[in-house]
Write a protein that holds these residues in place. Structure first.
Motif, PDB file in Angstrom:
ATOM      1  N   GLY A  93      18.185  -0.619  46.931  1.00 44.41           N
ATOM      2  CA  GLY A  93      18.958  -1.410  47.885  1.00 44.41           C
ATOM      3  C   GLY A  93      20.179  -0.206  47.583  1.00 44.41           C
ATOM      4  N   ALA A  94      20.763   1.443  46.555  1.00 43.32           N
ATOM      5  CA  ALA A  94      21.582   2.143  46.425  1.00 43.32           C
ATOM      6  C   ALA A  94      21.182   2.844  47.739  1.00 43.32           C
ATOM      7  N   ALA A  95      20.223   2.832  48.632  1.00 40.68           N
ATOM      8  CA  ALA A  95      19.534   4.235  49.519  1.00 40.68           C
ATOM      9  C   ALA A  95      20.542   2.801  50.753  1.00 40.68           C
ATOM     10  N   LEU A  96      19.911   2.001  50.437  1.00 41.62           N
ATOM     11  CA  LEU A  96      20.460   1.003  51.805  1.00 41.62           C
ATOM     12  C   LEU A  96      22.722   0.256  52.048  1.00 41.62           C
ATOM     13  N   GLY A  97      22.712   0.671  51.131  1.00 40.44           N
ATOM     14  CA  GLY A  97      24.614   0.630  50.427  1.00 40.44           C
ATOM     15  C   GLY A  97      25.053   2.245  50.684  1.00 40.44           C
ATOM     16  N   TRP A  98      24.434   2.811  50.314  1.00 42.61           N
ATOM     17  CA  TRP A  98      25.159   4.334  50.928  1.00 42.61           C
ATOM     18  C   TRP A  98      24.845   4.428  52.337  1.00 42.61           C
ATOM     19  N   GLY A  99      24.139   4.331  53.105  1.00 41.01           N
ATOM     20  CA  GLY A  99      24.045   3.865  54.608  1.00 41.01           C
ATOM     21  C   GLY A  99      25.027   3.217  54.994  1.00 41.01           C
ATOM     22  N   PHE A 100      25.090   1.973  54.889  1.00 39.69           N
ATOM     23  CA  PHE A 100      26.023   1.452  55.422  1.00 39.69           C
ATOM     24  C   PHE A 100      27.677   1.955  55.134  1.00 39.69           C
ATOM     25  N   ASP A 101      27.613   2.486  54.057  1.00 39.37           N
ATOM     26  CA  ASP A 101      29.015   3.275  53.540  1.00 39.37           C
ATOM     27  C   ASP A 101      29.340   3.911  54.770  1.00 39.37           C
ATOM     28  N   ARG A 102      28.434   5.116  54.843  1.00 36.22           N
ATOM     29  CA  ARG A 102      28.704   6.049  55.568  1.00 36.22           C
ATOM     30  C   ARG A 102      28.505   5.794  57.399  1.00 36.22           C
ATOM     31  N   LEU A 103      27.771   4.852  57.058  1.00 37.55           N
ATOM     32  CA  LEU A 103      28.202   3.914  58.991  1.00 37.55           C
ATOM     33  C   LEU A 103      29.270   3.554  59.643  1.00 37.55           C
ATOM     34  N   LEU A 104      30.157   2.565  58.216  1.00 41.85           N
ATOM     35  CA  LEU A 104      30.794   2.235  57.921  1.00 41.85           C
ATOM     36  C   LEU A 104      32.247   2.102  57.569  1.00 41.85           C
ATOM     37  N   SER A 105      32.111   3.275  57.397  1.00 43.56           N
ATOM     38  CA  SER A 105      33.032   4.265  56.532  1.00 43.56           C
ATOM     39  C   SER A 105      33.629   2.647  55.082  1.00 43.56           C
ATOM     40  N   THR A 106      32.909   2.175  54.765  1.00 45.90           N
ATOM     41  CA  THR A 106      33.853   1.339  53.406  1.00 45.90           C
ATOM     42  C   THR A 106      33.392   1.497  52.434  1.00 45.90           C
ATOM     43  N   SER A 107      33.850   2.788  51.460  1.00 46.49           N
ATOM     44  CA  SER A 107      33.521   3.600  50.460  1.00 46.49           C
ATOM     45  C   SER A 107      32.536   3.038  49.928  1.00 46.49           C
ATOM     46  N   PRO A 108      33.303   2.471  48.367  1.00 45.23           N
ATOM     47  CA  PRO A 108      32.087   2.374  47.814  1.00 45.23           C
ATOM     48  C   PRO A 108      31.412   1.154  47.963  1.00 45.23           C
ATOM     49  N   TRP A 109      32.025  -0.314  48.578  1.00 43.47           N
ATOM     50  CA  TRP A 109      31.549  -1.359  48.790  1.00 43.47           C
ATOM     51  C   TRP A 109      30.020  -1.566  49.402  1.00 43.47           C
ATOM     52  N   GLY A 110      29.687  -0.974  50.331  1.00 43.17           N
ATOM     53  CA  GLY A 110      28.533  -1.070  50.505  1.00 43.17           C
ATOM     54  C   GLY A 110      27.249  -0.755  49.301  1.00 43.17           C
ATOM     55  N   LEU A 111      28.020   0.312  48.564  1.00 43.33           N
ATOM     56  CA  LEU A 111      26.803   0.751  47.780  1.00 43.33           C
ATOM     57  C   LEU A 111      27.102  -0.178  46.660  1.00 43.33           C
ATOM     58  N   ILE A 112      28.086  -0.763  46.384  1.00 45.22           N
ATOM     59  CA  ILE A 112      28.024  -1.877  44.993  1.00 45.22           C
ATOM     60  C   ILE A 112      27.472  -2.856  45.506  1.00 45.22           C
ATOM     61  N   VAL A 113      27.495  -3.840  46.583  1.00 47.28           N
ATOM     62  CA  VAL A 113      26.810  -5.214  46.852  1.00 47.28           C
ATOM     63  C   VAL A 113      25.358  -4.731  47.168  1.00 47.28           C
ATOM     64  N   PHE A 114      25.344  -3.995  47.723  1.00 46.82           N
ATOM     65  CA  PHE A 114      23.339  -3.034  48.047  1.00 46.82           C
ATOM     66  C   PHE A 114      22.855  -3.083  46.640  1.00 46.82           C
ATOM     67  N   LEU A 115      23.796  -2.248  45.589  1.00 48.36           N
ATOM     68  CA  LEU A 115      22.867  -2.188  44.499  1.00 48.36           C
ATOM     69  C   LEU A 115      22.764  -3.312  43.915  1.00 48.36           C
ATOM     70  N   LEU A 116      24.062  -3.882  43.467  1.00 47.45           N
ATOM     71  CA  LEU A 116      23.761  -5.283  42.730  1.00 47.45           C
ATOM     72  C   LEU A 116      22.155  -5.793  44.167  1.00 47.45           C
ATOM     73  N   LEU A 117      22.669  -6.158  44.871  1.00 46.51           N
ATOM     74  CA  LEU A 117      21.413  -6.930  45.834  1.00 46.51           C
ATOM     75  C   LEU A 117      19.839  -6.460  45.119  1.00 46.51           C
ATOM     76  N   GLY A 118      19.668  -4.323  44.995  1.00 54.08           N
ATOM     77  CA  GLY A 118      18.616  -4.651  45.072  1.00 54.08           C
ATOM     78  C   GLY A 118      18.219  -4.631  43.580  1.00 54.08           C
ATOM     79  N   PHE A 119      19.135  -4.342  42.929  1.00 52.53           N
ATOM     80  CA  PHE A 119      18.898  -5.062  41.367  1.00 52.53           C
ATOM     81  C   PHE A 119      18.386  -6.668  41.626  1.00 52.53           C
ATOM     82  N   VAL A 120      19.299  -7.445  42.365  1.00 52.17           N
ATOM     83  CA  VAL A 120      18.531  -8.933  42.033  1.00 52.17           C
ATOM     84  C   VAL A 120      16.899  -9.298  42.853  1.00 52.17           C
ATOM     85  N   ALA A 121      16.836  -7.851  43.643  1.00 49.74           N
ATOM     86  CA  ALA A 121      15.577  -7.825  44.189  1.00 49.74           C
ATOM     87  C   ALA A 121      13.968  -7.330  43.284  1.00 49.74           C
ATOM     88  N   GLY A 122      15.397  -6.548  42.665  1.00 46.06           N
ATOM     89  CA  GLY A 122      13.871  -5.479  42.119  1.00 46.06           C
ATOM     90  C   GLY A 122      13.090  -7.302  40.503  1.00 46.06           C
TER      91      GLY A 122
END
Length: 125
Positions: A78-107
């Motif tokens: 989740g963190a890796a996907l969020g960081w990747g989306f932040d880099r591609l879309l320039s949405t600095s902390p939001w992609g990491l935060i959202v996908f980190l939480l989604l990764g935690f839920v999935a885990g």
């Protein structure tokens, strides 16, 4: 010469009770040592119950390692996907935060699923 022969005869008679006592002591020592060896052999060889307990402990450790790796993998992906989306879309902390939480839920869901499957398997045994 007769005296020397006579002394050796007496000497052999004197040694025979000593030899008998020595043989008895050696036999007793051998018996005690064999009892100690048997006790050590039994003490070091795990019985069936101890082997089962050791296998259960190892199995429990394997299950714990698997469940923890499921959770950590979900969070890291989740963190890796969020960081990747932040880099591609320039949405600095939001992609990491959202996908980190989604990764935690999935885990957590993966851990619950794996634990539920393992609980069903243990009921069958």
């Amino acid at each position: 010469m007769a005296e020397g022969t006579k002394d050796s005869g007496n000497g052999s008679r004197d040694k025979s009770p000593d030899e008998a006592a020595l043989s008895a002591r050696l036999g007793s020592l051998d018996h005690r040592l064999s009892a100690i060896r048997d006790g050590r052999k039994i003490g070091t060889d795990p019985s069936g119950n101890e082997q089962d307990a050791a296998q259960a402990k190892a199995s429990a450790m394997a299950v714990g390692l698997r469940l923890s790796s499921e959770l950590v993998a979900g969070v890291l992906v989740g963190a890796a996907l969020g960081w990747g989306f932040d880099r591609l879309l320039s949405t600095s902390p939001w992609g990491l935060i959202v996908f980190l939480l989604l990764g935690f839920v999935a885990g957590v869901i993966n851990v619950m699923r794996a634990a539920g499957v393992m609980a069903k398997q243990s009921e069958r045994l």
